[in-house]
Design a protein around this motif. Structure first.
Motif, PDB file in Angstrom:
ATOM      1  N   ASP A 179      80.009  -1.738 -83.550  1.00 13.34           N
ATOM      2  CA  ASP A 179      78.803  -0.958 -83.862  1.00 13.34           C
ATOM      3  C   ASP A 179      78.851   0.463 -83.311  1.00 13.34           C
ATOM      4  OD1 ASP A 179      77.740  -3.138 -85.167  1.00 13.34           O
ATOM      5  OD2 ASP A 179      76.672  -3.873 -83.401  1.00 13.34           O
ATOM      6  N   VAL A 180      79.703   0.687 -82.315  1.00 14.67           N
ATOM      7  CA  VAL A 180      79.907   2.026 -81.762  1.00 14.67           C
ATOM      8  C   VAL A 180      81.404   2.213 -81.535  1.00 14.67           C
ATOM      9  CG1 VAL A 180      77.656   2.158 -80.604  1.00 14.67           C
ATOM     10  CG2 VAL A 180      79.638   1.225 -79.383  1.00 14.67           C
ATOM     11  N   GLU A 181      81.808   3.447 -81.294  1.00 13.67           N
ATOM     12  CA  GLU A 181      83.200   3.723 -80.907  1.00 13.67           C
ATOM     13  C   GLU A 181      83.190   4.216 -79.471  1.00 13.67           C
ATOM     14  OE1 GLU A 181      87.155   6.367 -82.145  1.00 13.67           O
ATOM     15  OE2 GLU A 181      85.253   6.664 -83.210  1.00 13.67           O
ATOM     16  N   ILE A 182      83.876   3.488 -78.613  1.00  8.44           N
ATOM     17  CA  ILE A 182      83.935   3.860 -77.197  1.00  8.44           C
ATOM     18  C   ILE A 182      85.318   4.426 -76.895  1.00  8.44           C
ATOM     19  CG2 ILE A 182      83.819   3.021 -74.826  1.00  8.44           C
ATOM     20  CD1 ILE A 182      81.833   0.922 -75.745  1.00  8.44           C
ATOM     21  N   LYS A 183      85.338   5.637 -76.352  1.00  4.41           N
ATOM     22  CA  LYS A 183      86.601   6.305 -76.027  1.00  4.41           C
ATOM     23  C   LYS A 183      86.728   6.422 -74.504  1.00  4.41           C
ATOM     24  CE  LYS A 183      87.262   9.105 -80.202  1.00  4.41           C
ATOM     25  NZ  LYS A 183      87.552  10.466 -80.719  1.00  4.41           N
ATOM     26  N   GLY A 184      87.855   5.987 -73.989  1.00  5.48           N
ATOM     27  CA  GLY A 184      88.113   6.088 -72.563  1.00  5.48           C
ATOM     28  C   GLY A 184      88.605   7.467 -72.184  1.00  5.48           C
ATOM     29  N   MET A 185      87.911   8.117 -71.250  1.00  9.03           N
ATOM     30  CA  MET A 185      88.279   9.472 -70.815  1.00  9.03           C
ATOM     31  C   MET A 185      87.940   9.660 -69.341  1.00  9.03           C
ATOM     32  SD  MET A 185      86.814  11.977 -73.834  1.00  9.03           S
ATOM     33  CE  MET A 185      87.205  11.719 -75.578  1.00  9.03           C
ATOM     34  N   GLY A 186      88.584  10.631 -68.724  1.00  6.63           N
ATOM     35  CA  GLY A 186      88.187  11.076 -67.401  1.00  6.63           C
ATOM     36  C   GLY A 186      86.968  11.970 -67.517  1.00  6.63           C
ATOM     37  N   PRO A 187      86.323  12.305 -66.398  1.00  7.98           N
ATOM     38  CA  PRO A 187      85.082  13.075 -66.464  1.00  7.98           C
ATOM     39  C   PRO A 187      85.239  14.454 -67.082  1.00  7.98           C
ATOM     40  CG  PRO A 187      85.891  12.928 -64.209  1.00  7.98           C
ATOM     41  CD  PRO A 187      86.700  11.976 -65.017  1.00  7.98           C
ATOM     42  N   GLY A 188      86.312  15.148 -66.745  1.00  5.67           N
ATOM     43  CA  GLY A 188      86.523  16.491 -67.290  1.00  5.67           C
ATOM     44  C   GLY A 188      86.689  16.477 -68.796  1.00  5.67           C
ATOM     45  N   ASP A 189      87.509  15.561 -69.293  1.00  4.81           N
ATOM     46  CA  ASP A 189      87.736  15.469 -70.737  1.00  4.81           C
ATOM     47  C   ASP A 189      86.464  15.050 -71.466  1.00  4.81           C
ATOM     48  OD1 ASP A 189      90.375  16.206 -70.441  1.00  4.81           O
ATOM     49  OD2 ASP A 189      91.127  14.142 -70.427  1.00  4.81           O
ATOM     50  N   ALA A 190      85.701  14.138 -70.867  1.00  2.00           N
ATOM     51  CA  ALA A 190      84.472  13.674 -71.510  1.00  2.00           C
ATOM     52  C   ALA A 190      83.436  14.790 -71.587  1.00  2.00           C
ATOM     53  CB  ALA A 190      83.910  12.474 -70.758  1.00  2.00           C
ATOM     54  N   MET A 191      83.315  15.569 -70.532  1.00  2.00           N
ATOM     55  CA  MET A 191      82.370  16.689 -70.532  1.00  2.00           C
ATOM     56  C   MET A 191      82.757  17.723 -71.590  1.00  2.00           C
ATOM     57  SD  MET A 191      81.865  17.070 -66.408  1.00  2.00           S
ATOM     58  CE  MET A 191      81.013  18.642 -66.522  1.00  2.00           C
ATOM     59  N   THR A 192      84.049  17.978 -71.693  1.00  2.00           N
ATOM     60  CA  THR A 192      84.527  18.920 -72.715  1.00  2.00           C
ATOM     61  C   THR A 192      84.259  18.378 -74.112  1.00  2.00           C
ATOM     62  OG1 THR A 192      86.261  19.762 -71.256  1.00  2.00           O
ATOM     63  CG2 THR A 192      86.562  20.106 -73.622  1.00  2.00           C
ATOM     64  N   ALA A 193      84.459  17.071 -74.292  1.00  2.00           N
ATOM     65  CA  ALA A 193      84.302  16.457 -75.606  1.00  2.00           C
ATOM     66  C   ALA A 193      82.863  16.536 -76.097  1.00  2.00           C
ATOM     67  CB  ALA A 193      84.776  14.999 -75.565  1.00  2.00           C
ATOM     68  N   ILE A 194      81.886  16.281 -75.223  1.00  2.00           N
ATOM     69  CA  ILE A 194      80.492  16.342 -75.679  1.00  2.00           C
ATOM     70  C   ILE A 194      80.062  17.790 -75.891  1.00  2.00           C
ATOM     71  CG2 ILE A 194      79.413  16.326 -73.378  1.00  2.00           C
ATOM     72  CD1 ILE A 194      77.215  14.531 -74.615  1.00  2.00           C
ATOM     73  N   SER A 195      80.575  18.687 -75.093  1.00  2.00           N
ATOM     74  CA  SER A 195      80.250  20.109 -75.280  1.00  2.00           C
ATOM     75  C   SER A 195      80.797  20.634 -76.600  1.00  2.00           C
ATOM     76  CB  SER A 195      80.809  20.941 -74.120  1.00  2.00           C
ATOM     77  OG  SER A 195      80.201  20.580 -72.903  1.00  2.00           O
ATOM     78  N   ALA A 196      81.956  20.107 -77.013  1.00  2.00           N
ATOM     79  CA  ALA A 196      82.590  20.547 -78.258  1.00  2.00           C
ATOM     80  C   ALA A 196      82.114  19.749 -79.464  1.00  2.00           C
ATOM     81  CB  ALA A 196      84.108  20.432 -78.127  1.00  2.00           C
ATOM     82  N   GLY A 197      81.217  18.779 -79.247  1.00  4.03           N
ATOM     83  CA  GLY A 197      80.729  17.963 -80.352  1.00  4.03           C
ATOM     84  C   GLY A 197      81.731  16.947 -80.840  1.00  4.03           C
ATOM     85  N   GLN A 198      82.760  16.648 -80.035  1.00  5.76           N
ATOM     86  CA  GLN A 198      83.778  15.678 -80.435  1.00  5.76           C
ATOM     87  C   GLN A 198      83.317  14.242 -80.206  1.00  5.76           C
ATOM     88  OE1 GLN A 198      86.944  17.079 -77.960  1.00  5.76           O
ATOM     89  NE2 GLN A 198      87.548  18.720 -79.348  1.00  5.76           N
TER      90      GLN A 198
END
Length: 341
Positions: A179-198
């Motif tokens: 029902d969702v897609e969960i991506k494993g990331m470290g904190p820095g990559d995750a923060m960048t991903a949400i900021s970039a709309g990824q």
């Protein structure tokens, strides 16, 4: 004295001398072996692992104040080393490889590592709760149903955040695999991903949620305490070798950790500054994170036993480990409990 008696006397004296020499040589050999064993058992340095999170400021405070070395020098420790890890998964890999002796790490990664052969035990708690689900500002949220079809970044499989998120989704009727897609990331990559709309959302420990909100790219919609009240998060895990062969050192590690935990609780501003200096972050944002989070710094492992054992059951149900672990598999409470004696 006749010749026969002389020979017998000489033989007797020879045997006595031989026995004395044998005992002397044996004693020397045993003393040497004992000395060599004692030297082999002596350790002069310890290596800690930790992560860049306000959850684990106790380690940083004890390091900054010089308490680790000051308190452990009487036990022969002359050097304290540390390694920083983005999440608990690589930290536990390093502990499995014998690269760190003491880990400030999430309870869930310890469970996964223990199930895969790690020789270690949790000896103290570090904190409870303290993570947030952060959703992009342009997305609506009223209930977990609004997460269907979204992509969520969080720490890799087997970590606290991954375990909590998946279990919470299941409890709310959402299949974390379909029902969702969960991506494993470290904190820095995750923060960048949400900021970039990824990604559409992240589930991260503080101070990351506050950092994302300060950039205006996301907002916190669910705290981890709402997912599971008073849940265990970070812990102090110590190698089995230290526990068996150097219990006095482990006892002092726990005592120093308690000292740092209590100091941070009484000196929030200084704790924030210590973390900001270590990670080169804006201290005002760190202060805001500590004010906003739902976490608490605690040291008593008895407070987290039940929720940690629950994690083991959840990880078993998720297929992360092949057998559920018990309290005795995970904890050694004796060092903390001895502080009250």
């Amino acid at each position: 004295m006749n010749h026969t008696k002389t020979i017998k006397l000489a033989s007797t004296l020879f045997l006595v001398i031989a026995l004395v020499l044998a005992v002397f040589v044996s004693g020397c050999a045993e003393d040497t072996a004992d000395q060599e064993e004692e030297q082999a058992d002596n350790i002069t340095e310890l290596t800690f692992g930790y992560q860049p999170s306000t959850h684990q400021i106790a380690y940083l405070t004890a390091r900054e104040k010089g308490w680790w070395l000051e308190d452990l020098e009487p036990y022969g420790i002359v050097s304290i080393n540390d390694n920083v890890f983005p999440t608990g998964a690589p930290e536990m890999q390093a502990m499995l490889a014998g690269e760190i002796d003491v880990a400030y790490v999430g309870a869930a990664p310890v469970i996964a590592a223990l199930a895969n052969g790690l020789d270690a035990k949790i000896v103290a708690a570090v904190q409870i709760q303290g993570s947030d689900l952060v959703l992009r500002t342009d997305l609506p949220y009223e209930s977990p149903e609004d997460l269907r079809g979204l992509t969520i970044a969080t720490f890799p499989a087997g970590t606290i955040q991954d375990t909590l998120l998946r279990n919470w989704l299941k409890e709310n009727g959402i299949d974390p695999d379909t029902d969702v897609e969960i991506k494993g990331m470290g904190p820095g990559d995750a923060m960048t991903a949400i900021s970039a709309g990824q990604v559409d959302a992240v589930f991260l420990p503080h101070p990351s949620p506050t950092m994302i909100e300060s950039e205006g790219t996301g907002r916190s919609v669910v705290s981890s305490g709402e997912m599971l009240q008073d849940h265990a998060c970070c812990v102090v895990a110590v190698s089995g070798d230290l526990i068996r062969n150097h219990p006095d050192i482990v006892q002092q590690i726990v005592a120093t950790h308690v000292r740092a935990t209590e100091y941070n609780s009484e000196n929030l501003g200084e704790a924030a500054q210590i973390f900001a200096d270590d990670q080169d972050w804006d201290v005002e944002l760190v202060n805001k994170s500590i004010a906003d989070w739902d976490g608490s710094w605690v040291a008593d492992p008895n407070l987290i036993v039940n929720s940690t054992v629950d994690y083991a059951q959840v990880q078993y149900e998720l297929g992360y480990i092949s057998t559920p672990l018990t309290q005795d598999d995970i904890f050694d409470l004796s060092f903390y409990d001895a502080l009250d004696q």
